[in-house]
Design a protein around this motif. Structure first.
Motif, mmCIF file in Angstrom:
data_model
loop_
_atom_site.group_PDB
_atom_site.id
_atom_site.type_symbol
_atom_site.label_atom_id
_atom_site.label_comp_id
_atom_site.label_asym_id
_atom_site.label_seq_id
_atom_site.Cartn_x
_atom_site.Cartn_y
_atom_site.Cartn_z
ATOM 1 N N UNK A 1 2.013 -4.751 6.549
ATOM 2 C CA UNK A 1 2.386 -5.821 7.483
ATOM 3 C C UNK A 1 2.255 -7.221 6.904
ATOM 4 N N UNK A 2 1.273 -7.433 6.048
ATOM 5 C CA UNK A 2 1.073 -8.782 5.510
ATOM 6 C C UNK A 2 1.755 -8.942 4.150
ATOM 7 N N UNK A 3 1.545 -7.974 3.249
ATOM 8 C CA UNK A 3 2.146 -8.070 1.916
ATOM 9 C C UNK A 3 3.605 -7.597 1.917
ATOM 10 N N UNK A 4 3.958 -6.797 2.914
ATOM 11 C CA UNK A 4 5.310 -6.246 3.013
ATOM 12 C C UNK A 4 5.652 -5.371 1.798
ATOM 13 N N UNK A 5 4.662 -4.582 1.381
ATOM 14 C CA UNK A 5 4.872 -3.628 0.289
ATOM 15 C C UNK A 5 4.368 -2.258 0.737
ATOM 16 N N UNK A 6 4.973 -1.245 0.206
ATOM 17 C CA UNK A 6 4.595 0.120 0.550
ATOM 18 C C UNK A 6 4.172 0.835 -0.729
ATOM 19 N N UNK A 7 2.891 1.065 -0.843
ATOM 20 C CA UNK A 7 2.324 1.765 -1.998
ATOM 21 C C UNK A 7 1.785 3.108 -1.523
ATOM 22 N N UNK A 8 1.370 3.929 -2.458
ATOM 23 C CA UNK A 8 0.672 5.156 -2.079
ATOM 24 C C UNK A 8 -0.764 4.774 -1.753
ATOM 25 N N UNK A 9 -1.133 4.996 -0.518
ATOM 26 C CA UNK A 9 -2.493 4.698 -0.087
ATOM 27 C C UNK A 9 -3.443 5.726 -0.681
ATOM 28 N N UNK A 10 -4.533 5.264 -1.210
ATOM 29 C CA UNK A 10 -5.477 6.165 -1.856
ATOM 30 C C UNK A 10 -6.013 7.252 -0.960
ATOM 31 N N UNK A 11 -6.195 6.945 0.331
ATOM 32 C CA UNK A 11 -6.796 7.921 1.236
ATOM 33 C C UNK A 11 -5.954 9.183 1.388
ATOM 34 N N UNK A 12 -4.650 9.113 1.113
ATOM 35 C CA UNK A 12 -3.836 10.323 1.255
ATOM 36 C C UNK A 12 -4.191 11.367 0.199
ATOM 37 N N UNK A 13 -4.962 10.960 -0.802
ATOM 38 C CA UNK A 13 -5.386 11.877 -1.861
ATOM 39 C C UNK A 13 -6.814 12.377 -1.633
ATOM 40 N N UNK A 14 -7.401 11.992 -0.512
ATOM 41 C CA UNK A 14 -8.758 12.424 -0.188
ATOM 42 C C UNK A 14 -9.663 11.241 0.063
ATOM 43 N N UNK A 15 -10.843 11.521 0.595
ATOM 44 C CA UNK A 15 -11.755 10.436 0.977
ATOM 45 C C UNK A 15 -12.175 9.587 -0.217
ATOM 46 N N UNK A 16 -12.153 10.160 -1.429
ATOM 47 C CA UNK A 16 -12.523 9.388 -2.623
ATOM 48 C C UNK A 16 -11.522 8.270 -2.899
ATOM 49 N N UNK A 17 -10.325 8.379 -2.330
ATOM 50 C CA UNK A 17 -9.280 7.392 -2.555
ATOM 51 C C UNK A 17 -9.300 6.213 -1.596
ATOM 52 N N UNK A 18 -10.188 6.237 -0.634
ATOM 53 C CA UNK A 18 -10.253 5.129 0.324
ATOM 54 C C UNK A 18 -10.565 3.838 -0.426
ATOM 55 N N UNK A 19 -9.765 2.819 -0.153
ATOM 56 C CA UNK A 19 -9.940 1.522 -0.803
ATOM 57 C C UNK A 19 -9.117 1.376 -2.074
ATOM 58 N N UNK A 20 -8.346 2.397 -2.395
ATOM 59 C CA UNK A 20 -7.505 2.368 -3.590
ATOM 60 C C UNK A 20 -6.036 2.327 -3.181
ATOM 61 N N UNK A 21 -5.223 1.756 -4.052
ATOM 62 C CA UNK A 21 -3.773 1.784 -3.910
ATOM 63 C C UNK A 21 -3.211 2.321 -5.218
ATOM 64 N N UNK A 22 -2.127 3.066 -5.112
ATOM 65 C CA UNK A 22 -1.467 3.568 -6.317
ATOM 66 C C UNK A 22 -0.125 2.859 -6.442
ATOM 67 N N UNK A 23 0.080 2.267 -7.608
ATOM 68 C CA UNK A 23 1.291 1.494 -7.839
ATOM 69 C C UNK A 23 2.066 2.100 -9.008
ATOM 70 N N UNK A 24 3.367 2.121 -8.878
ATOM 71 C CA UNK A 24 4.243 2.709 -9.882
ATOM 72 C C UNK A 24 4.634 1.629 -10.895
ATOM 73 N N UNK A 25 4.220 1.800 -12.141
ATOM 74 C CA UNK A 25 4.535 0.828 -13.195
ATOM 75 C C UNK A 25 5.884 1.100 -13.848
ATOM 76 N N UNK A 26 6.566 2.146 -13.416
ATOM 77 C CA UNK A 26 7.864 2.499 -13.998
ATOM 78 C C UNK A 26 8.986 1.812 -13.226
ATOM 79 N N UNK A 27 8.972 0.504 -13.285
ATOM 80 C CA UNK A 27 10.000 -0.294 -12.626
ATOM 81 C C UNK A 27 10.187 -1.557 -13.466
#
Length: 164
Positions: free
Chosen positions: A119-145
């Motif tokens: 809502x604020x940054x207007x970007x859609x990344x892979x949220x870390x939490x979708x990979x498990x509780x260890x991913x909370x607070x992480x974002x996954x960004x694709x560098x292949x662009x």
């Protein structure tokens, strides 16, 4: 047993082809008898075979250039974070172009972080939490662009996180 595919490296996912290399004769026979014989493995289409052979045999220079470009993009992310988002930590990828960003020092839970990114940054990344509780607070960004898209994303992230 080694499983490989040209799909991501050579952008051939649509060809739906992978390779399984089994040097051990006993394991190979077991695989053929139990997996191949029961179905689920299809014969690849001719385009997939030709594309894969071309990728593996004639694309070394292109692959070297791609890897160099990806390395530069990852270095760019690292440098950008150091200068503009020093509380963020880059987790170097191992064999992929997907970069983990540790944003736990911002103190946001998974809902707050996702809401901020969308809502604020207007970007859609892979949220870390979708990979498990260890991913909370992480974002996954694709560098292949393109670097310009990567830069735009990081600027939006900086502006959103800077508002906290």
């Amino acid at each position: 047993m080694t499983c490989v595919a040209p799909s991501k490296t050579f952008n051939l996912a649509g060809m739906q082809l992978s390779n399984i290399i089994i040097n051990n004769a006993e394991l190979k026979k077991k695989y053929l008898d139990e997996v191949i014989a029961t179905g689920g493995v299809n014969t690849p289409n001719p385009f997939a075979i030709v594309s894969t052979v071309a990728a593996y045999n004639e694309s070394e220079n292109w692959l070297d250039e791609l890897n160099d470009y990806l390395d530069k993009n990852i270095d760019f992310i690292k440098e950008y974070l150091e200068i503009n988002l020093p509380k963020a930590k880059l987790i170097y990828p191992e064999g992929t172009y997907l970069v983990w960003l540790d944003l736990t020092s911002y103190g946001l839970n998974e809902v707050e972080l996702e809401d901020l990114m969308i809502k604020k940054a207007n970007i859609l990344l892979d949220e870390g939490y979708i990979f498990g509780k260890e991913g909370i607070g992480f974002e996954r960004i694709n560098a292949a662009c393109s670097k310009s898209i990567l830069e735009e994303c990081l600027i939006k992230m900086k502006d959103a996180l800077g508002s906290l």
